[in-house]
Design an enzyme around this catalytic site. Sequence first.
Site, PDB file in Angstrom:
ATOM      1  N   CYS A   1       3.401  44.471 -13.077  1.00  0.00           N
ATOM      2  CA  CYS A   1       2.687  45.610 -12.514  1.00  0.00           C
ATOM      3  C   CYS A   1       1.221  45.255 -12.259  1.00  0.00           C
ATOM      4  O   CYS A   1       0.919  44.478 -11.362  1.00  0.00           O
ATOM      5  CB  CYS A   1       2.857  46.832 -13.416  1.00  0.00           C
ATOM      6  SG  CYS A   1       2.454  48.397 -12.608  1.00  0.00           S
TER       7      CYS A   1
ATOM      8  N   HIS B   1       8.888  46.971 -13.808  1.00  0.00           N
ATOM      9  CA  HIS B   1       8.831  46.733 -15.258  1.00  0.00           C
ATOM     10  C   HIS B   1      10.208  46.291 -15.756  1.00  0.00           C
ATOM     11  O   HIS B   1      11.002  47.111 -16.231  1.00  0.00           O
ATOM     12  CB  HIS B   1       8.404  48.007 -15.991  1.00  0.00           C
ATOM     13  CG  HIS B   1       6.970  48.364 -15.802  1.00  0.00           C
ATOM     14  ND1 HIS B   1       5.987  48.016 -16.700  1.00  0.00           N
ATOM     15  CD2 HIS B   1       6.339  49.029 -14.798  1.00  0.00           C
ATOM     16  CE1 HIS B   1       4.815  48.457 -16.278  1.00  0.00           C
ATOM     17  NE2 HIS B   1       5.002  49.076 -15.117  1.00  0.00           N
TER      18      HIS B   1
ATOM     19  N   GLU C   1      11.076  44.871 -18.392  1.00  0.00           N
ATOM     20  CA  GLU C   1      11.290  44.996 -19.838  1.00  0.00           C
ATOM     21  C   GLU C   1      12.087  46.233 -20.206  1.00  0.00           C
ATOM     22  O   GLU C   1      12.771  46.264 -21.234  1.00  0.00           O
ATOM     23  CB  GLU C   1       9.943  45.015 -20.583  1.00  0.00           C
ATOM     24  CG  GLU C   1       9.029  46.176 -20.277  1.00  0.00           C
ATOM     25  CD  GLU C   1       8.081  45.929 -19.114  1.00  0.00           C
ATOM     26  OE1 GLU C   1       7.096  46.675 -18.985  1.00  0.00           O
ATOM     27  OE2 GLU C   1       8.330  44.988 -18.332  1.00  0.00           O
TER      28      GLU C   1
END
Length: 570
Positions: free
Chosen positions: A399, A533, A535
């Site tokens: 990001c 993102h 994750e």
Amino acid sequence: MKYILVTGGVISGIGKGIIASSIGTILKSCGLRVTAIKIDPYINIDAGTFSPYEHGEVFVLNDGGEVDLDLGNYERFLDINLYKDNNITTGKIYQHVINKERHGDYLGKTVQVVPHITDAVQEWVMNQAKVPVDDDKKEPQICVIELGGTIGDIEGMPFVEAFRQFQFKAKRENFCNIHVSLVPQPNATGEQKTKPTQNSVRALRGLGLSPDLIVCRSAKPIEMAVKEKISMFCHVEPEQVIFIHDVSSTYRVPILLEEQGIIKYFKQRLNLPIDDQPSDLLMKWKKMACRYERLLKVCSIALVGKYTKLSDCYASVFKALEHSALAINYKLDLMYIDSTELERSTEAENSVKYHQAWHKLCKADGILVPGGFGIRGTEGKLQAISWARTKKKPFLGVCLGMQLAVVEFARNCLNWEDANSTEFDPDTKNPVVIDMPEHNPGDMGGTMRLGKRRTVFKTENSVLRKLYGDEMFVEERHRHQLQLLLSMFQVNPELTQCFEEKGLKFVGHDTEGNRMEIIELENHPYFVGVQFHPEFSSRPMKPSPPYLGLLLAATGTLNAYLQRGCKLSP
């Protein structure tokens, strides 16, 4: 539908989320379909406007819901995809009831906490418990509900009352209460104290709920005499007292619960159609926990961010790195570096901090710059990115980390000295990162570019494409917004050709081709940036490809992995 309510006592933050997730994992290993709901008693509508120092990271779901980080634990442990309505807040409930009152749904009656708020809570739980969360889209059989905070908190009272009523509506064979409490061990005496747990259970009973299981959290394993004392004074059988001490990894928690007979208890208490023994799924967890504890080789990653004082601010990032490290049989050494400490201003103010931060960065095997908000610390992040690029250290930017990688490249490789994001310098002559065109100011929470979006690879010659299994596109979660400024930023598409001519390739973009989603640098072991993102989608047995690539590059095994067709060695 069976409901398992997890409450907490004594203090918050003792691991209710991990215990609730572990219980769900055990029941899923028995072949049951499990969903989860988190109740947060704060008045905020959702977690979207929180500072990370308030409640840790904001977890983003597929549907764009910005929720408590515990929902991330549920998704990772249970390998499910939840929705924003799986996170209930006081704000959501009151907003729902007030909207009904404004529409005249209560026919002129006085709207009160009991029964209107409590009924709304029960109705929400029953409706959301039926929503499929597995890939097979079948209705869940078990709903694990975690009530945030501690018993006795004034803001949690309406929810406790709602479940006091709900236990009779659901019937005893369909409702179970697990109370998680702390057993402290003062250094002065070294004795494990049961009084806080006794008082907590007494308070819970006084509010109309009786615990079926008491899960005792402690720093060290609890002695049998303590178990018997809690059993006697809390009016439960000894087998209904479960011990969970601090362990080397959270993967061990489901194993501890299973070893203390929790499957047999649930089978009898909730009349579940299961065997006493868990299936292969829990055996995989056991193997994973044992493998984690036997790891010898270490890979160090420097996380350069601005919220490094609290590890929960980057909970999903840490988990994604840990999943990837475990997949390649390495122990993760994650070094948190406050990005401001890498800046020249810190050298003048506190040279010790400055040199310590740079020492950490220099000795790291890989560098990660995660997402973030605001200008503070950005110069330090740019320094870290420059170091990774010039010293050929494996690098992943997420990001804002990707956007700053573009800014750093523009300044040092394209010689655009004042290159910047319009977020930080609205008057820059070289705006390499600009406001997103669909920016639409409104309420602070839940602005645009949230949730799962498609990213299309525009070339086959991409490391990240290979790591994703040579797919033509990927779908990952975005949190492409600034909480307080209500602006959203992207790489300036009009300048991309200048970067590509110098070797910084934009290998992925959105479906319209306007927003740059993935960057890769030529002639570098691993220099990758992603606007999304990844994750949030990482799982213990299915690590996130961008994070896996970082760990592989940091351990010098990326090329071998790609040559094997992206298959992990035994």
